[in-house]
Design a protein around this motif. Sequence first.
Motif, PDB file in Angstrom:
ATOM      1  N   ALA A 130       0.836  -1.206   0.000  1.00 40.52           N
ATOM      2  CA  ALA A 130       0.000   0.000   0.000  1.00 40.52           C
ATOM      3  C   ALA A 130       0.870   1.256   0.000  1.00 40.52           C
ATOM      4  CB  ALA A 130      -0.939  -0.008   1.206  1.00 40.52           C
ATOM      5  N   ALA A 131       1.945   1.254   0.790  1.00 39.07           N
ATOM      6  CA  ALA A 131       2.851   2.402   0.834  1.00 39.07           C
ATOM      7  C   ALA A 131       3.557   2.587  -0.502  1.00 39.07           C
ATOM      8  CB  ALA A 131       3.869   2.225   1.956  1.00 39.07           C
ATOM      9  N   ASN A 132       3.981   1.491  -1.117  1.00 37.29           N
ATOM     10  CA  ASN A 132       4.667   1.580  -2.409  1.00 37.29           C
ATOM     11  C   ASN A 132       3.758   2.140  -3.499  1.00 37.29           C
ATOM     12  OD1 ASN A 132       7.245   0.793  -1.682  1.00 37.29           O
ATOM     13  ND2 ASN A 132       6.793  -1.378  -1.938  1.00 37.29           N
ATOM     14  N   ALA A 133       2.444   1.990  -3.337  1.00 34.43           N
ATOM     15  CA  ALA A 133       1.494   2.538  -4.308  1.00 34.43           C
ATOM     16  C   ALA A 133       1.506   4.063  -4.296  1.00 34.43           C
ATOM     17  CB  ALA A 133       0.092   1.999  -4.032  1.00 34.43           C
ATOM     18  N   THR A 134       2.045   4.681  -3.249  1.00 28.25           N
ATOM     19  CA  THR A 134       2.118   6.139  -3.164  1.00 28.25           C
ATOM     20  C   THR A 134       3.402   6.696  -3.783  1.00 28.25           C
ATOM     21  OG1 THR A 134       3.240   6.233  -1.001  1.00 28.25           O
ATOM     22  CG2 THR A 134       0.825   6.036  -0.982  1.00 28.25           C
ATOM     23  N   VAL A 135       4.305   5.817  -4.154  1.00 33.69           N
ATOM     24  CA  VAL A 135       5.586   6.237  -4.729  1.00 33.69           C
ATOM     25  C   VAL A 135       5.374   6.630  -6.187  1.00 33.69           C
ATOM     26  CG1 VAL A 135       7.941   5.496  -5.277  1.00 33.69           C
ATOM     27  CG2 VAL A 135       6.856   4.735  -3.153  1.00 33.69           C
ATOM     28  N   PRO A 136       5.835   7.811  -6.579  1.00 29.37           N
ATOM     29  CA  PRO A 136       5.663   8.234  -7.977  1.00 29.37           C
ATOM     30  C   PRO A 136       6.325   7.249  -8.944  1.00 29.37           C
ATOM     31  CG  PRO A 136       6.435  10.073  -6.619  1.00 29.37           C
ATOM     32  CD  PRO A 136       6.511   8.834  -5.772  1.00 29.37           C
ATOM     33  N   GLU A 137       5.719   7.092 -10.108  1.00 27.98           N
ATOM     34  CA  GLU A 137       6.263   6.200 -11.128  1.00 27.98           C
ATOM     35  C   GLU A 137       7.688   6.621 -11.483  1.00 27.98           C
ATOM     36  OE1 GLU A 137       5.204   4.596 -15.586  1.00 27.98           O
ATOM     37  OE2 GLU A 137       3.586   5.315 -14.290  1.00 27.98           O
ATOM     38  N   GLY A 138       8.573   5.646 -11.569  1.00 25.89           N
ATOM     39  CA  GLY A 138       9.962   5.897 -11.908  1.00 25.89           C
ATOM     40  C   GLY A 138      10.873   6.114 -10.709  1.00 25.89           C
ATOM     41  N   GLU A 139      10.300   6.297  -9.528  1.00 20.42           N
ATOM     42  CA  GLU A 139      11.093   6.485  -8.296  1.00 20.42           C
ATOM     43  C   GLU A 139      11.296   5.125  -7.639  1.00 20.42           C
ATOM     44  OE1 GLU A 139      13.425   7.485  -5.798  1.00 20.42           O
ATOM     45  OE2 GLU A 139      12.548   9.369  -6.500  1.00 20.42           O
TER      46      GLU A 139
END
Length: 188
Positions: A29-38
């Motif tokens: 769930a936390a990783n889903a908040t990470v911007p694409e490419g980061e």
Amino acid sequence: MSMQCSSFIATSLDGFIAKTDGSLDWLNAANATVPEGEDCGYAQYMAGVDVILMGRKTFETVLGFGAWPYDKPVYVVSRQWSALPAGAPATAQLWKDSLPALCTHLAASGFRAAYVDGGQLIQSFINAQLLDEITITRIPVLLGSGLPLFGPLADGTSTVAAQHLQTRSFDFGFVQSDYRLHYTAAGQ
């Protein structure tokens, strides 16, 4: 030639790497908040290692992800298994001997930098005084209980000093710190 052993791992704000049942849904769930490419430095970290060491439970978890994510040799450390399970990638092999013997074997085989993955294996490497550096990414969530990253120190080790190398913060709330570990024997 000596081996450098390090770890790159995420914890909840209260220091857990997984829920009590081993679930990583909070991390997904936390990783889903990470911007694409980061990737929070993961690709750069992986470019600096040439072999992956993981515990049995971590190996089972990674096998459950579907496609095998690693193109580097993987040593699965387990005294319980007599062989790797069916479906294990060809780049994986089982290690049943001691951790110092593993590091000696890897160095003699030409490896220079190992990624140690899995909470229990990280604790074992610390207790064997073999983990040189650790990168911890703290995720802004409290789990309250679960599988801790750190545990009791082995007899003979009174402290492990963590020399802070750097800290990075990300706009989406993750905070990542790098440490070099220094071991002090009991009585020193």
